[in-house]
Design a protein around this motif. Sequence first.
Motif, mmCIF file in Angstrom:
data_model
loop_
_atom_site.group_PDB
_atom_site.id
_atom_site.type_symbol
_atom_site.label_atom_id
_atom_site.label_comp_id
_atom_site.label_asym_id
_atom_site.label_seq_id
_atom_site.Cartn_x
_atom_site.Cartn_y
_atom_site.Cartn_z
ATOM 1 N N ALA A 84 0.880 -1.140 0.004
ATOM 2 C CA ALA A 84 -0.024 0.189 -0.094
ATOM 3 C C ALA A 84 0.938 1.148 -0.049
ATOM 4 O O ALA A 84 2.049 1.178 0.465
ATOM 5 N N PRO A 85 0.430 2.305 -0.392
ATOM 6 C CA PRO A 85 1.110 3.475 -0.495
ATOM 7 C C PRO A 85 1.317 4.136 1.041
ATOM 8 O O PRO A 85 0.515 3.855 1.843
ATOM 9 N N VAL A 86 2.321 4.797 1.149
ATOM 10 C CA VAL A 86 2.900 5.452 2.357
ATOM 11 C C VAL A 86 3.032 6.744 2.581
ATOM 12 O O VAL A 86 3.649 7.207 1.389
ATOM 13 N N LEU A 87 2.357 7.598 3.026
ATOM 14 C CA LEU A 87 2.463 8.980 3.183
ATOM 15 C C LEU A 87 4.042 9.357 3.776
ATOM 16 O O LEU A 87 4.454 8.977 4.584
ATOM 17 N N VAL A 88 4.763 10.236 2.660
ATOM 18 C CA VAL A 88 5.828 10.618 2.917
ATOM 19 C C VAL A 88 6.016 12.071 3.324
ATOM 20 O O VAL A 88 6.889 12.459 4.089
ATOM 21 N N ILE A 89 5.451 12.926 2.666
ATOM 22 C CA ILE A 89 5.074 14.413 2.870
ATOM 23 C C ILE A 89 3.530 14.774 2.827
ATOM 24 O O ILE A 89 2.762 14.400 1.845
ATOM 25 N N TYR A 90 3.122 15.738 3.780
ATOM 26 C CA TYR A 90 1.858 16.288 3.658
ATOM 27 C C TYR A 90 2.162 17.734 3.943
ATOM 28 O O TYR A 90 2.848 18.103 4.420
#
Lengths: 119, 107
Positions: free
Chosen positions: B42-48
């Motif tokens: 699954a995708p992983v959030l790296v920058i928000y």
Amino acid sequence: QVQLQESGPGLVKPSQTLSLTCTVSGGSISSGSYYWSWIRQPAGKGLEWIGRIYTSGSTNYNPSLKSRVTISVDTSKNQFSLKLSSVTAADTAVYYCARDPGGGSFQDWGQGTLVTVSS
Amino acid sequence: SYVLTQPPSVSVAPGKTARITCGGNNIGSKSVHWYQQKPGQAPVLVIYYDSDRPSGIPERFSGSNSGNTATLTISRVEAGDEADYYCQVWDSSSEVVFGGGTKLTVL
């Protein structure tokens, strides 16, 4: 740490309705100000947002899928669900559920479940 | 509907800096989020919020956003950074929009 887990049939016939459930553990689905989304990804392609439901039950849908999508929540089971009607082969994809804490980003994801549309 | 444009691929040597762009009309006025996705995961959030890093994401990952381009920068690239990267925004007309994704290859 909240965890999300998708479940549902891996094979759906064309023209039928795809139904998936996301079970949330490690926290209550009705606590806080979270949005609960469904996102899909056809094999070898990019991510497509399907829609979301807020803690209050209000929903937003991708305009391109809106006529076929229903997202609902069952707080007693700590689950939210996706129904996609009149499916075709183009709906074959890995389907993810995800949590957005309100800023528009998806900070928590399920592992994904493959749904194939075929007769 | 709002469109986000990413280069299909970016290649970089280990130890160097990778920059992945995300183009959109006046994207600087929106909050941009970036995800890393490795095969079968699954995708992983790296920058928000353009440039904030979730806990657990190395400082080597940074982001910027101005005008019509947002950029994800990965410094001191490692073999483990090889993945697909997606930008994403919330648009009032199109709701959630993802870029087409960029495959980062570590040479």
